[in-house]
Design a protein around this motif. Sequence first.
Motif, PDB file in Angstrom:
ATOM      1  N   ASN A   1       0.826  -1.215   0.000  1.00  0.00           N
ATOM      2  CA  ASN A   1       0.000   0.000   0.000  1.00  0.00           C
ATOM      3  C   ASN A   1       0.857   1.260   0.000  1.00  0.00           C
ATOM      4  O   ASN A   1       0.480   2.275  -0.589  1.00  0.00           O
ATOM      5  N   ILE A   2       2.004   1.197   0.668  1.00  0.00           N
ATOM      6  CA  ILE A   2       2.930   2.338   0.636  1.00  0.00           C
ATOM      7  C   ILE A   2       3.633   2.399  -0.718  1.00  0.00           C
ATOM      8  O   ILE A   2       3.778   3.462  -1.317  1.00  0.00           O
ATOM      9  N   GLY A   3       4.048   1.230  -1.231  1.00  0.00           N
ATOM     10  CA  GLY A   3       4.771   1.180  -2.512  1.00  0.00           C
ATOM     11  C   GLY A   3       3.960   1.687  -3.677  1.00  0.00           C
ATOM     12  O   GLY A   3       4.500   2.288  -4.611  1.00  0.00           O
ATOM     13  N   THR A   4       2.636   1.471  -3.628  1.00  0.00           N
ATOM     14  CA  THR A   4       1.792   1.890  -4.755  1.00  0.00           C
ATOM     15  C   THR A   4       1.664   3.406  -4.847  1.00  0.00           C
ATOM     16  O   THR A   4       1.238   3.937  -5.871  1.00  0.00           O
ATOM     17  N   THR A   5       2.050   4.123  -3.780  1.00  0.00           N
ATOM     18  CA  THR A   5       1.967   5.596  -3.803  1.00  0.00           C
ATOM     19  C   THR A   5       3.143   6.230  -4.540  1.00  0.00           C
ATOM     20  O   THR A   5       3.112   7.430  -4.825  1.00  0.00           O
ATOM     21  N   THR A   6       4.191   5.449  -4.835  1.00  0.00           N
ATOM     22  CA  THR A   6       5.373   6.019  -5.498  1.00  0.00           C
ATOM     23  C   THR A   6       5.061   6.477  -6.921  1.00  0.00           C
ATOM     24  O   THR A   6       5.708   7.387  -7.446  1.00  0.00           O
ATOM     25  N   GLY A   7       4.077   5.820  -7.568  1.00  0.00           N
ATOM     26  CA  GLY A   7       3.712   6.216  -8.932  1.00  0.00           C
ATOM     27  C   GLY A   7       3.209   7.642  -9.001  1.00  0.00           C
ATOM     28  O   GLY A   7       3.484   8.379  -9.962  1.00  0.00           O
ATOM     29  N   ALA A   8       2.465   8.061  -7.970  1.00  0.00           N
ATOM     30  CA  ALA A   8       1.949   9.436  -7.939  1.00  0.00           C
ATOM     31  C   ALA A   8       3.101  10.442  -7.871  1.00  0.00           C
ATOM     32  O   ALA A   8       3.049  11.511  -8.494  1.00  0.00           O
ATOM     33  N   TRP A   9       4.153  10.114  -7.124  1.00  0.00           N
ATOM     34  CA  TRP A   9       5.322  10.992  -7.047  1.00  0.00           C
ATOM     35  C   TRP A   9       6.003  11.118  -8.411  1.00  0.00           C
ATOM     36  O   TRP A   9       6.428  12.204  -8.809  1.00  0.00           O
ATOM     37  N   LEU A  10       6.106   9.992  -9.134  1.00  0.00           N
ATOM     38  CA  LEU A  10       6.750  10.002 -10.455  1.00  0.00           C
ATOM     39  C   LEU A  10       5.976  10.896 -11.419  1.00  0.00           C
ATOM     40  O   LEU A  10       6.565  11.715 -12.136  1.00  0.00           O
ATOM     41  N   VAL A  11       4.652  10.739 -11.421  1.00  0.00           N
ATOM     42  CA  VAL A  11       3.827  11.520 -12.350  1.00  0.00           C
ATOM     43  C   VAL A  11       3.821  12.994 -11.966  1.00  0.00           C
ATOM     44  O   VAL A  11       4.015  13.880 -12.807  1.00  0.00           O
ATOM     45  N   ALA A  12       3.590  13.272 -10.668  1.00  0.00           N
ATOM     46  CA  ALA A  12       3.491  14.662 -10.218  1.00  0.00           C
ATOM     47  C   ALA A  12       4.837  15.390 -10.292  1.00  0.00           C
ATOM     48  O   ALA A  12       4.894  16.577 -10.606  1.00  0.00           O
ATOM     49  N   GLY A  13       5.924  14.673 -10.024  1.00  0.00           N
ATOM     50  CA  GLY A  13       7.227  15.334  -9.989  1.00  0.00           C
ATOM     51  C   GLY A  13       7.946  15.381 -11.309  1.00  0.00           C
ATOM     52  O   GLY A  13       8.835  16.215 -11.509  1.00  0.00           O
ATOM     53  N   PHE A  14       7.581  14.469 -12.241  1.00  0.00           N
ATOM     54  CA  PHE A  14       8.322  14.391 -13.497  1.00  0.00           C
ATOM     55  C   PHE A  14       7.407  14.412 -14.715  1.00  0.00           C
ATOM     56  O   PHE A  14       7.613  15.170 -15.663  1.00  0.00           O
ATOM     57  N   GLY A  15       6.356  13.588 -14.646  1.00  0.00           N
ATOM     58  CA  GLY A  15       5.509  13.394 -15.822  1.00  0.00           C
ATOM     59  C   GLY A  15       4.781  14.630 -16.298  1.00  0.00           C
ATOM     60  O   GLY A  15       4.511  14.772 -17.500  1.00  0.00           O
ATOM     61  N   LEU A  16       4.441  15.544 -15.389  1.00  0.00           N
ATOM     62  CA  LEU A  16       3.676  16.723 -15.782  1.00  0.00           C
ATOM     63  C   LEU A  16       4.548  17.921 -16.140  1.00  0.00           C
ATOM     64  O   LEU A  16       4.070  18.913 -16.677  1.00  0.00           O
ATOM     65  N   LYS A  17       5.835  17.816 -15.854  1.00  0.00           N
ATOM     66  CA  LYS A  17       6.728  18.964 -16.076  1.00  0.00           C
ATOM     67  C   LYS A  17       7.430  18.913 -17.434  1.00  0.00           C
ATOM     68  O   LYS A  17       7.960  19.898 -17.903  1.00  0.00           O
ATOM     69  N   VAL A  18       7.487  17.729 -18.025  1.00  0.00           N
ATOM     70  CA  VAL A  18       8.151  17.578 -19.331  1.00  0.00           C
ATOM     71  C   VAL A  18       7.220  16.806 -20.260  1.00  0.00           C
ATOM     72  O   VAL A  18       6.271  16.151 -19.816  1.00  0.00           O
ATOM     73  N   ASP A  19       7.521  16.857 -21.535  1.00  0.00           N
ATOM     74  CA  ASP A  19       6.757  16.081 -22.512  1.00  0.00           C
ATOM     75  C   ASP A  19       7.332  14.663 -22.530  1.00  0.00           C
ATOM     76  O   ASP A  19       8.253  14.344 -23.288  1.00  0.00           O
ATOM     77  N   ILE A  20       6.792  13.790 -21.655  1.00  0.00           N
ATOM     78  CA  ILE A  20       7.403  12.466 -21.499  1.00  0.00           C
ATOM     79  C   ILE A  20       7.134  11.552 -22.686  1.00  0.00           C
ATOM     80  O   ILE A  20       7.691  10.461 -22.762  1.00  0.00           O
ATOM     81  N   SER A  21       6.282  11.993 -23.627  1.00  0.00           N
ATOM     82  CA  SER A  21       6.090  11.177 -24.830  1.00  0.00           C
ATOM     83  C   SER A  21       7.393  11.102 -25.629  1.00  0.00           C
ATOM     84  O   SER A  21       7.612  10.145 -26.384  1.00  0.00           O
ATOM     85  N   ASN A  22       8.264  12.120 -25.485  1.00  0.00           N
ATOM     86  CA  ASN A  22       9.570  12.080 -26.150  1.00  0.00           C
ATOM     87  C   ASN A  22      10.431  10.938 -25.620  1.00  0.00           C
ATOM     88  O   ASN A  22      11.237  10.360 -26.352  1.00  0.00           O
ATOM     89  N   TYR A  23      10.254  10.598 -24.316  1.00  0.00           N
ATOM     90  CA  TYR A  23      10.990   9.479 -23.731  1.00  0.00           C
ATOM     91  C   TYR A  23      10.315   8.154 -24.084  1.00  0.00           C
ATOM     92  O   TYR A  23      10.964   7.101 -24.115  1.00  0.00           O
ATOM     93  N   ALA A  24       9.007   8.214 -24.337  1.00  0.00           N
ATOM     94  CA  ALA A  24       8.266   6.985 -24.615  1.00  0.00           C
ATOM     95  C   ALA A  24       8.672   6.356 -25.936  1.00  0.00           C
ATOM     96  O   ALA A  24       8.794   5.129 -26.032  1.00  0.00           O
TER      97      ALA A  24
END
Length: 606
Positions: free
Chosen positions: A110-133
């Motif tokens: 339950n704690i581990g599943t919260t790490t995805g929100a940090w990745l999206v909020a801290g990285f995914g919304l600040k850059v165009d991650i489709s370039n990495y995709a």
Amino acid sequence: MIKSSLFFLLLGLLALGFWLSAEFKVIVAGVAVFLFGMLSLQRGFKFFTGGMLERIMRSATNNVLKRLLFGIVTTTLVQSSSLVSVLVISFISAGLLDLAAGIGIIYGANIGTTTGAWLVAGFGLKVDISNYAMPLLAFGVLLQLTRPKSFQGMGHILLGLGFLFLGIQYMKDGFDAFKESIDLSQYAMTGMRGLLLYVLVGIVVTVIIQASGATMVLIIAALATHQISYENALALAIGSNIGTTITAVIGAFGANIGGKRLAGAHVLFNVLTGLLAILFLRQFVFLVDLLCQGLDIANDNYTLKLAMFHTLFNLVGVIIMLPFSDLMARFLEKVMQEKRTAVDSPRFLNTSALQFPDTAVKSVQHETHHLYENATHIMLKAIGLHRRDVYSEQDLNEVIMKYRAIKDYDIDEAYERNVKGLYSAIIEFVSQARFSWEMKQSGRLYWLREANLKLVEAVKDTKHLQKNLLRHSGSYNRYLVDEYQRIRYQIALVIRELQKIKDTVVVNELPLLSLDTLKGRIKEQRQAAIETIENLIREHKISAEAGTSLLNDNAYVYDIQKNLLSMAETVFINHATASVQAEKEMVLTDHEMFEVIQSKAAIDHE
């Protein structure tokens, strides 16, 4: 019927949404791509299990801290608490974990599943991650076309990450475009009514998507584009946390009572944690602001504050409930009782274990122990003895004398009730375990299947023996009676000795050599029985007809003993240990055993 109706209703609503709004189409496509990425990521990690994940889990149950860390790290890597839940359920169903240990791992997940929100909020919304995709997808496809399985697994992982990034970008773009036509923020609600309504929405969305990670990405994307308020986003996060328990419940459908209890623990934890977050929302918001200030997170960076809140209330829930893990386990064991059925059913086999090779092997091994207990009970009852007496320290000859009269026992009915269903379930389970034959687990499953066949054959041979045993054990011919009492003794002796080997835990006791000694003993007994029967016929102490029956029945006894010993060698002895490998070099082959017996007989004759 209800599931089908809901499914078609969902399809209809999606079609309506696609027709009404192009932006909605982009958001839903983003969710679909994100979910596909999660599936690819999970599939990729399974290429690298080969028993490794199971072995790590077994060593990660020594204490509370290890259980928590295993749940956190594993869920962070695979980005799916559902996969971890399925793994833990399969371990509990296979008898490899107790309920309290499984609860600890679920807390960590339950704690581990919260790490995805940090990745999206801290990285995914600040850059165009489709370039990495795009590079990840390209390399992922190329690696999947290679032959080595490790490369294929890495290809699935890269594809999964690529689709995750692409899905996040689609959802972000969809909400960016959506706000130009419809402003969802006008539906924001405050107060307790708004809190409860949005918690319910979060539950429903997560149940539909079947992934709390995807729900959190949706919430963060909507919050970043100001489509929802921060307060409502907090409520949605609480709802997604509660809604994810439905996946655990679905995963427990094919599990035994242990797996169902774990799903119950998962539901209890998430619901109680959700209630805690609702009741103390103001306090959590204050604590989030305080922590974000200490970490230099801007006061208006609501997406990172949401990620902080998501982690915080799960962490607080774990801290509060962890000391009560054993109490929760005892409560669930008392409330969720195992149903007693007229026909014995498998205790350790469940479909979730098929995903993990080592777990599948352990499940079959534990179920074989279960079948062995049932089979030996039937065999002893058929020869008029009780397991408690045979397993005791009492002299076996005294036990035989105590129960000289043999009562008729319906072995066919007992076989149908306690053997046939279990054996069929084991065979079906092994047939479904389609692991590569390059893997050691597949070979182990083959031998376990053969061991179960030996058990069934031993029960059937006992049935063939039963008729003459009942007829001749009460004969007026004392020589005939003595021979049939000896048959009972030989079967009981093997079962008693195998129980000692089964219970052996000290390596120095060398169980394989004990088995080797037992093999030699039953060969001697058979040879001695044949000579005795021939002498009795020759001296006219028994008729030739009775002697023929005795010879046939002794052949059944020998087959029963051989089948039981063959089963024990596979099931009771760990062939992987170095001590057993050393023992194998000392063990005699059947040919060598025969020569030893012949030599001993020649010496005795002289």
